[in-house]
Design a protein around this motif. Sequence first.
Motif, PDB file in Angstrom:
ATOM      1  N   GLU A  24      -5.981   0.371  -1.147  1.00  0.00           N
ATOM      2  CA  GLU A  24      -4.467   0.243  -0.553  1.00  0.00           C
ATOM      3  C   GLU A  24      -3.451   0.615  -1.452  1.00  0.00           C
ATOM      4  OE1 GLU A  24      -2.040  -0.206   1.533  1.00  0.00           O
ATOM      5  OE2 GLU A  24      -3.233  -1.528   2.448  1.00  0.00           O
ATOM      6  N   ARG A  26      -0.257   0.949  -0.907  1.00  0.00           N
ATOM      7  CA  ARG A  26       1.122   0.627  -0.332  1.00  0.00           C
ATOM      8  C   ARG A  26       1.125  -0.714  -0.874  1.00  0.00           C
ATOM      9  NH1 ARG A  26       0.520   0.478   5.872  1.00  0.00           N
ATOM     10  NH2 ARG A  26      -1.246  -0.794   5.243  1.00  0.00           N
ATOM     11  N   LYS A  28       3.844  -3.983   0.159  1.00  0.00           N
ATOM     12  CA  LYS A  28       4.645  -4.436   1.303  1.00  0.00           C
ATOM     13  C   LYS A  28       6.022  -5.111   0.473  1.00  0.00           C
ATOM     14  CE  LYS A  28       4.505  -7.106   5.385  1.00  0.00           C
ATOM     15  NZ  LYS A  28       3.650  -7.932   6.260  1.00  0.00           N
ATOM     16  N   ARG A  29       7.237  -4.427   1.051  1.00  0.00           N
ATOM     17  CA  ARG A  29       8.503  -5.050   0.536  1.00  0.00           C
ATOM     18  C   ARG A  29       8.905  -6.091   1.511  1.00  0.00           C
ATOM     19  NH1 ARG A  29      11.918   0.632   0.153  1.00  0.00           N
ATOM     20  NH2 ARG A  29      10.952   1.211  -1.879  1.00  0.00           N
ATOM     21  N   TYR A  38       7.353  -0.548   3.336  1.00  0.00           N
ATOM     22  CA  TYR A  38       6.355  -0.207   2.411  1.00  0.00           C
ATOM     23  C   TYR A  38       6.673   0.964   1.375  1.00  0.00           C
ATOM     24  CZ  TYR A  38       2.994  -2.743   5.601  1.00  0.00           C
ATOM     25  OH  TYR A  38       2.415  -3.329   6.497  1.00  0.00           O
ATOM     26  N   ARG A  41       2.629   1.771  -4.346  1.00  0.00           N
ATOM     27  CA  ARG A  41       2.184   1.196  -5.462  1.00  0.00           C
ATOM     28  C   ARG A  41       1.577   1.743  -6.787  1.00  0.00           C
ATOM     29  NH1 ARG A  41      -1.362  -4.295  -4.929  1.00  0.00           N
ATOM     30  NH2 ARG A  41      -0.900  -3.712  -2.706  1.00  0.00           N
TER      31      ARG A  41
END
Length: 140
Positions: A24, A26, A28-29, A38, A41
Amino acid sequence: MTVPMWPASLPRPERSTYQLIPAEARLKRRTDAGSPTYRLRFSGVPKLVTLSIMVTRAGKSVFDLFHQIDTRWGALPFTMPDPTTDGWPMTDGAGNPLFDGAGNPLLMSGTWLCLFGDQQPAETIIGKEFRKTFSITVLP
């Protein structure tokens, strides 16, 4: 320090158990309302791969020594041939194999830089052979 190489005497991973999942990447915002958004990261996304190989008793020893000694129980990275690329024939746009001037098929090559996954390799006895099932993280 040299990076250990996957032993050439070990067979290719079984196709039926091969599974690749990208990590993963991304994050999440938080939003007050509406659909989630997103951001990345990190830019280099590792791949999480599950593999298994069928080996004889001698192959089991090769795998065990590689895991225990060469990679120090999976703590050190290693290189291995990419099972989705290495040794597969090159083809043209229509899917026809390509050959060199001597009529030999041109083969693709690819190598992964890996670490063994979170769980230690599992072993199952099937007849007179051993199935070694393990996960690796392919580093970006």
